[in-house]
Motif scaffolding. Sequence first.
Motif, mmCIF file in Angstrom:
data_model
loop_
_atom_site.group_PDB
_atom_site.id
_atom_site.type_symbol
_atom_site.label_atom_id
_atom_site.label_comp_id
_atom_site.label_asym_id
_atom_site.label_seq_id
_atom_site.Cartn_x
_atom_site.Cartn_y
_atom_site.Cartn_z
ATOM 1 N N UNK A 175 0.808 -1.221 0.000
ATOM 2 C CA UNK A 175 0.000 0.000 0.000
ATOM 3 C C UNK A 175 0.844 1.276 0.000
ATOM 4 N N UNK A 176 2.135 1.141 -0.322
ATOM 5 C CA UNK A 176 2.987 2.329 -0.393
ATOM 6 C C UNK A 176 2.808 3.008 -1.745
ATOM 7 N N UNK A 177 2.709 2.215 -2.776
ATOM 8 C CA UNK A 177 2.506 2.743 -4.116
ATOM 9 C C UNK A 177 1.119 2.344 -4.583
ATOM 10 N N UNK A 178 0.578 3.088 -5.541
ATOM 11 C CA UNK A 178 -0.704 2.707 -6.108
ATOM 12 C C UNK A 178 -0.742 3.103 -7.568
ATOM 13 N N UNK A 179 -1.664 2.498 -8.279
ATOM 14 C CA UNK A 179 -1.988 2.915 -9.631
ATOM 15 C C UNK A 179 -3.364 3.561 -9.545
ATOM 16 N N UNK A 180 -3.499 4.770 -10.072
ATOM 17 C CA UNK A 180 -4.749 5.511 -9.914
ATOM 18 C C UNK A 180 -5.936 4.803 -10.554
ATOM 19 N N UNK A 181 -5.755 4.342 -11.804
ATOM 20 C CA UNK A 181 -6.856 3.721 -12.530
ATOM 21 C C UNK A 181 -6.319 2.620 -13.445
ATOM 22 N N UNK A 182 -7.097 1.580 -13.596
ATOM 23 C CA UNK A 182 -6.867 0.565 -14.622
ATOM 24 C C UNK A 182 -8.162 0.460 -15.411
ATOM 25 N N UNK A 183 -8.071 0.583 -16.729
ATOM 26 C CA UNK A 183 -9.257 0.552 -17.583
ATOM 27 C C UNK A 183 -9.097 -0.539 -18.628
ATOM 28 N N UNK A 184 -10.124 -1.377 -18.732
ATOM 29 C CA UNK A 184 -10.160 -2.457 -19.715
ATOM 30 C C UNK A 184 -11.311 -2.215 -20.672
ATOM 31 N N UNK A 185 -11.016 -2.251 -21.972
ATOM 32 C CA UNK A 185 -12.044 -2.063 -22.984
ATOM 33 C C UNK A 185 -11.604 -2.657 -24.301
ATOM 34 N N UNK A 186 -12.393 -2.488 -25.342
ATOM 35 C CA UNK A 186 -12.052 -3.059 -26.651
ATOM 36 C C UNK A 186 -10.698 -2.623 -27.193
ATOM 37 N N UNK A 187 -10.242 -1.430 -26.826
ATOM 38 C CA UNK A 187 -8.962 -0.938 -27.345
ATOM 39 C C UNK A 187 -7.757 -1.484 -26.587
ATOM 40 N N UNK A 188 -7.979 -2.090 -25.419
ATOM 41 C CA UNK A 188 -6.851 -2.646 -24.680
ATOM 42 C C UNK A 188 -6.980 -2.457 -23.186
ATOM 43 N N UNK A 189 -5.868 -2.711 -22.517
ATOM 44 C CA UNK A 189 -5.775 -2.595 -21.058
ATOM 45 C C UNK A 189 -4.818 -1.460 -20.730
ATOM 46 N N UNK A 190 -5.306 -0.457 -20.004
ATOM 47 C CA UNK A 190 -4.523 0.749 -19.753
ATOM 48 C C UNK A 190 -4.366 1.006 -18.257
ATOM 49 N N UNK A 191 -3.161 1.391 -17.865
ATOM 50 C CA UNK A 191 -2.911 1.922 -16.525
ATOM 51 C C UNK A 191 -2.870 3.441 -16.669
ATOM 52 N N UNK A 192 -3.523 4.145 -15.751
ATOM 53 C CA UNK A 192 -3.658 5.600 -15.892
ATOM 54 C C UNK A 192 -3.218 6.305 -14.619
ATOM 55 N N UNK A 193 -2.433 7.352 -14.796
ATOM 56 C CA UNK A 193 -2.043 8.259 -13.723
ATOM 57 C C UNK A 193 -2.759 9.578 -13.947
ATOM 58 N N UNK A 194 -3.535 10.039 -12.978
ATOM 59 C CA UNK A 194 -4.208 11.339 -13.063
ATOM 60 C C UNK A 194 -3.401 12.351 -12.260
ATOM 61 N N UNK A 195 -3.049 13.463 -12.891
ATOM 62 C CA UNK A 195 -2.218 14.448 -12.214
ATOM 63 C C UNK A 195 -2.643 15.873 -12.512
ATOM 64 N N UNK A 219 8.049 11.514 -12.039
ATOM 65 C CA UNK A 219 6.697 10.945 -12.033
ATOM 66 C C UNK A 219 6.496 9.827 -13.045
ATOM 67 N N UNK A 220 7.104 9.934 -14.233
ATOM 68 C CA UNK A 220 6.941 8.875 -15.230
ATOM 69 C C UNK A 220 7.624 7.583 -14.785
ATOM 70 N N UNK A 221 8.824 7.703 -14.250
ATOM 71 C CA UNK A 221 9.553 6.518 -13.792
ATOM 72 C C UNK A 221 8.825 5.840 -12.639
ATOM 73 N N UNK A 222 8.286 6.637 -11.716
ATOM 74 C CA UNK A 222 7.563 6.066 -10.574
ATOM 75 C C UNK A 222 6.274 5.398 -11.028
#
Length: 308
Positions: A175-195, A219-222
């Motif tokens: 629980x030290x790091x997190x991924x803001x959003x993961x979205x799955x749809x017809x175009x693929x699987x995406x990890x998303x950072x909202x900033x 921020x990109x590397x993290x």
Amino acid sequence: MSDSPAAASPYEVLGVSPSVTDEELRRAYRRKLRQSHPDVGGSAASFHAVQVAWERIGSPESRAAYDGARYPETSYSGAPTPASTSARPSSSGMKARMHGHPGGHSRQRYLALLREWAGRGTVIDDPYAPDLIRSAPREIRHRLAKALAEESTAQLISGLGIGYTAWHDIATRDDVEKVDHVVLGPAGLFAILSEDWGSPVQLKRGELAGEALESGEEPLAEFAAAARILAKSLRVRFTALIVVAPDEAVPETLSLPSRGRRPMVVVIPRSRLVGVLRDGIPGMERGSFEKVFELRSTLQNGIRFVED
């Protein structure tokens, strides 16, 4: 000048306290206007910022309106956003499947940092009071801005339709790091950072840089590291990593090509998010319906959420 809580306030731009008199404010404006003028070594950007600051608080009426404006206690209602060219809800009227609490962890961090800054024993009647937020250090204001950004992203995702599934505030390790959003749809699987850093950012040597980013921040590397940990634990591969920022911070899409096992990274203005999630990224291979169905089960069974 951005309306983001993380952005420099008009008072900060003019170098004065919010408690100054109207006359002191006027003198500060004239001084800053001379100092920032391009003819005397200033920059066009800082000169413009001073002018915008004066427009915001230069008259008693505009100053009162600015001082009384509130930041929302939440910007996520769970409902699709109003129809628009760039972010229209699904024609079926059905929302995407949503799991988790978008912005919840960032809001809790904001409140914890605010209490710590105010001091032990201090009673905060309204943690969203405008004068309190604007007097807080930028680090604390950024945490609120990030919560609002995550909620705005979730609002857009919710309108994509029933063919999409999204998870928010996903834990990656202890629980030290997190991924803001993961979205799955017809175009693929995406990890998303909202900033929302409160000012423009740009790519420099494969990393984001800007006025609000401290030297050494990556921020990109993290984000890539957190996404890699999550992908490994779930035994999935992300189609792309997406960083979403306010339109005024990222006027056009910035991208880093895939490298080794790291997927493509794109930094996009918020107004482009729905289009990217629907249509993918040029040159990107789209998934199949069968693969989406299989991945949904894998993700649903494996994802853990951070503790609020």
